[in-house]
Design a protein around this motif. Structure first.
Motif, mmCIF file in Angstrom:
data_model
loop_
_atom_site.group_PDB
_atom_site.id
_atom_site.type_symbol
_atom_site.label_atom_id
_atom_site.label_comp_id
_atom_site.label_asym_id
_atom_site.label_seq_id
_atom_site.Cartn_x
_atom_site.Cartn_y
_atom_site.Cartn_z
ATOM 1 N N PRO A 11 0.572 -1.489 -0.492
ATOM 2 C CA PRO A 11 -0.586 0.254 0.170
ATOM 3 C C PRO A 11 0.815 1.155 -0.166
ATOM 4 O O PRO A 11 1.657 1.246 0.490
ATOM 5 C CB PRO A 11 -1.015 -0.132 1.609
ATOM 6 N N ASP A 12 0.309 2.066 -0.509
ATOM 7 C CA ASP A 12 0.876 3.701 -0.063
ATOM 8 C C ASP A 12 1.426 3.928 0.885
ATOM 9 O O ASP A 12 2.942 4.700 0.762
ATOM 10 C CB ASP A 12 -0.245 4.779 -0.916
ATOM 11 N N GLN A 13 1.256 4.023 1.837
ATOM 12 C CA GLN A 13 1.728 4.128 3.452
ATOM 13 C C GLN A 13 2.598 3.701 3.797
ATOM 14 O O GLN A 13 3.879 4.449 4.054
ATOM 15 C CB GLN A 13 0.463 4.418 4.120
ATOM 16 N N CYS A 14 3.503 2.408 3.078
ATOM 17 C CA CYS A 14 4.553 1.630 3.065
ATOM 18 C C CYS A 14 5.732 2.695 2.864
ATOM 19 O O CYS A 14 6.969 2.605 2.840
ATOM 20 C CB CYS A 14 4.813 0.631 2.576
ATOM 21 N N SER A 15 5.430 3.440 2.065
ATOM 22 C CA SER A 15 6.497 4.379 1.150
ATOM 23 C C SER A 15 6.079 6.591 1.145
ATOM 24 O O SER A 15 6.862 7.522 1.172
ATOM 25 C CB SER A 15 7.217 4.666 -0.445
ATOM 26 N N ASN A 16 5.349 6.159 2.748
ATOM 27 C CA ASN A 16 4.811 7.638 2.403
ATOM 28 C C ASN A 16 4.217 7.381 4.577
ATOM 29 O O ASN A 16 3.781 8.072 4.641
ATOM 30 C CB ASN A 16 3.854 8.356 1.936
ATOM 31 N N TRP B 120 0.787 8.513 9.125
ATOM 32 C CA TRP B 120 1.182 7.075 9.213
ATOM 33 C C TRP B 120 2.498 7.476 9.732
ATOM 34 O O TRP B 120 3.528 8.494 9.365
ATOM 35 C CB TRP B 120 1.341 5.890 7.869
ATOM 36 N N PHE B 121 3.175 6.367 10.850
ATOM 37 C CA PHE B 121 4.414 6.170 11.648
ATOM 38 C C PHE B 121 4.787 5.145 11.700
ATOM 39 O O PHE B 121 4.655 4.169 11.378
ATOM 40 C CB PHE B 121 4.229 7.027 12.673
ATOM 41 N N ARG B 122 6.901 5.553 11.494
ATOM 42 C CA ARG B 122 7.156 4.609 12.103
ATOM 43 C C ARG B 122 8.791 4.533 12.521
ATOM 44 O O ARG B 122 8.734 6.387 12.578
ATOM 45 C CB ARG B 122 8.405 4.233 10.266
ATOM 46 N N PHE B 123 8.540 3.560 13.181
ATOM 47 C CA PHE B 123 9.332 3.889 14.967
ATOM 48 C C PHE B 123 11.039 3.292 13.959
ATOM 49 O O PHE B 123 11.275 1.920 13.837
ATOM 50 C CB PHE B 123 8.711 3.750 16.054
ATOM 51 N N THR C 83 0.254 -1.264 9.771
ATOM 52 C CA THR C 83 0.547 -1.925 8.036
ATOM 53 C C THR C 83 1.622 -2.401 8.019
ATOM 54 O O THR C 83 2.837 -1.857 9.033
ATOM 55 C CB THR C 83 0.771 -1.032 6.635
ATOM 56 N N ASN C 84 1.610 -4.204 7.872
ATOM 57 C CA ASN C 84 3.037 -4.424 7.803
ATOM 58 C C ASN C 84 3.263 -4.317 6.222
ATOM 59 O O ASN C 84 3.524 -4.817 4.549
ATOM 60 C CB ASN C 84 2.617 -6.087 7.518
ATOM 61 N N CYS C 85 4.825 -3.523 6.559
ATOM 62 C CA CYS C 85 5.320 -3.414 5.125
ATOM 63 C C CYS C 85 6.511 -4.004 3.955
ATOM 64 O O CYS C 85 7.510 -3.398 3.842
ATOM 65 C CB CYS C 85 5.857 -2.477 5.166
ATOM 66 N N ASN C 86 6.664 -5.455 4.460
ATOM 67 C CA ASN C 86 7.282 -6.441 4.039
ATOM 68 C C ASN C 86 9.189 -5.817 4.832
ATOM 69 O O ASN C 86 9.764 -5.743 3.889
ATOM 70 C CB ASN C 86 7.537 -6.177 2.738
ATOM 71 N N GLY C 87 8.687 -5.827 6.066
ATOM 72 C CA GLY C 87 10.363 -6.080 6.673
ATOM 73 C C GLY C 87 10.454 -5.205 7.493
ATOM 74 O O GLY C 87 10.548 -4.917 8.783
ATOM 75 N N PHE C 88 9.118 -4.151 7.678
ATOM 76 C CA PHE C 88 9.215 -2.934 8.630
ATOM 77 C C PHE C 88 7.036 -3.110 9.166
ATOM 78 O O PHE C 88 6.437 -3.229 8.097
ATOM 79 C CB PHE C 88 9.317 -1.953 9.221
ATOM 80 N N TYR C 89 6.761 -2.796 10.032
ATOM 81 C CA TYR C 89 5.399 -1.821 10.447
ATOM 82 C C TYR C 89 5.509 -0.750 10.480
ATOM 83 O O TYR C 89 6.182 0.320 11.201
ATOM 84 C CB TYR C 89 5.070 -2.736 12.069
ATOM 85 N N ILE C 90 4.075 0.469 10.049
ATOM 86 C CA ILE C 90 4.199 1.620 10.115
ATOM 87 C C ILE C 90 2.535 1.441 10.635
ATOM 88 O O ILE C 90 1.703 0.491 10.718
ATOM 89 C CB ILE C 90 3.664 2.361 8.607
ATOM 90 N N TYR C 91 2.953 3.288 11.812
ATOM 91 C CA TYR C 91 1.711 2.771 12.725
ATOM 92 C C TYR C 91 1.104 3.985 12.576
ATOM 93 O O TYR C 91 1.495 5.249 11.897
ATOM 94 C CB TYR C 91 2.311 2.539 13.923
ATOM 95 N N TYR C 92 -0.782 4.024 11.975
ATOM 96 C CA TYR C 92 -1.351 5.247 12.106
ATOM 97 C C TYR C 92 -2.274 5.466 13.147
ATOM 98 O O TYR C 92 -2.578 5.324 14.040
ATOM 99 C CB TYR C 92 -2.550 4.795 11.512
ATOM 100 N N LEU C 93 -1.261 6.497 13.528
ATOM 101 C CA LEU C 93 -1.670 6.953 15.055
ATOM 102 C C LEU C 93 -2.235 9.036 15.584
ATOM 103 O O LEU C 93 -1.823 9.259 14.324
ATOM 104 C CB LEU C 93 0.014 7.568 15.423
ATOM 105 N N THR C 94 -2.326 9.270 16.459
ATOM 106 C CA THR C 94 -3.281 10.097 16.155
ATOM 107 C C THR C 94 -2.886 10.535 17.758
ATOM 108 O O THR C 94 -2.224 9.739 18.345
ATOM 109 C CB THR C 94 -4.700 10.276 16.484
ATOM 110 N N GLN C 95 -3.165 11.660 18.377
ATOM 111 C CA GLN C 95 -2.718 12.108 19.406
ATOM 112 C C GLN C 95 -3.535 11.696 20.418
ATOM 113 O O GLN C 95 -4.662 11.532 20.771
ATOM 114 C CB GLN C 95 -3.028 13.769 19.144
#
Length: 234
Positions: A113-118, A148-151, A211-223
């Motif tokens: 999905p697009d969020q894996c690169s954005n 979307w955030f990646r740690f 989202t599982n981005c095939n090697g790392f996870y990203i998170y759709y987070l809010t305040q």
């Protein structure tokens, strides 16, 4: 007609008083009295005599009952104390080390999905459960609109997936993910972040996406809902 004192009444001779023209006197064994002369004659009731064994049995029964009651209460008190001790241990003993979630590298037939690169990258060592030197909140890092955030970095790359002790991860009330991670690359799952606060492992909550981005996870987070709430990473 005067009645002669019978032998079985002789033991009363020093206790029976009779009327006399001059004064009262103590009767001897050979004296005679009339029915009207008797002022007091002790009587012995069979029912009163039988009351004493009954009283003794009642007293003995009461003692036995009290002994059995005490013997029954003591184990209950001991068991209750043990249960309370176990409850206290379970409440306060929270591990600061969460198991690392394995990242699945299986790629689906569709593209990621697009969020894996954005996404927005966060590198913050104070989000680790090992950090407890300061107290911060995520109101400045995250907005009321989700993104979307990646740690990355030494602070951790995943949201903690188990309860974290209060006053860890650089905040008062650390947040941990209570849901399931997506197992396939490109897959998205949803769940809740719980915040350990005021002795409750999930006092505050907010909804997120992963989202599982095939090697790392990203998170759709809010305040988070309040200050001094913070996402904790491992």
């Amino acid at each position: 007609m005067a009645a002669k004192i019978q032998p079985y009444q002789q033991y009363l001779r020093n206790k029976v008083r009779a009327k006399s023209p001059s004064n009262e006197k103590i009767l001897s064994g050979n004296d005679t009295i009339t029915q009207s002369d008797v002022i007091w004659m002790p009587t012995y009731s069979k029912s009163k005599i039988l009351q004493w064994p009954a009283i003794l049995w009642i007293g003995l029964g009461t003692l036995v009952f009290l002994s059995l009651s005490i013997a029954a209460v003591i184990p209950i008190v001991v068991l209750t104390n043990k249960i309370q001790a176990n409850d206290t241990t379970n409440t306060t003993s929270i591990s600061t080390i969460c198991p690392t979630t394995a990242i699945t590298t299986t790629v689906t037939s569709s593209s990621l999905p697009d969020q894996c690169s954005n996404y927005i990258t966060i590198t913050d060592s104070t989000r680790s459960p090992d950090y407890s030197a300061s107290s911060s909140c995520d109101n400045a890092t995250f907005s009321t609109s989700s993104a979307w955030f990646r740690f990355t970095g030494s602070g951790g790359t995943l949201l903690a997936s188990c309860p974290i002790e209060e006053y860890r991860c650089g905040t008062d009330f650390p947040g941990w993910y209570s849901g399931i991670y997506p197992s396939l690359a490109g897959a998205v799952t949803s769940g809740f972040v719980c915040y350990n606060a005021y002795g409750n492992l999930c006092y505050f909550t907010n909804w997120i996406l992963i989202t599982n981005c095939n090697g790392f996870y990203i998170y759709y987070l809010t305040q988070p809902l309040e200050c001094n709430l913070r996402y904790c990473t491992i």
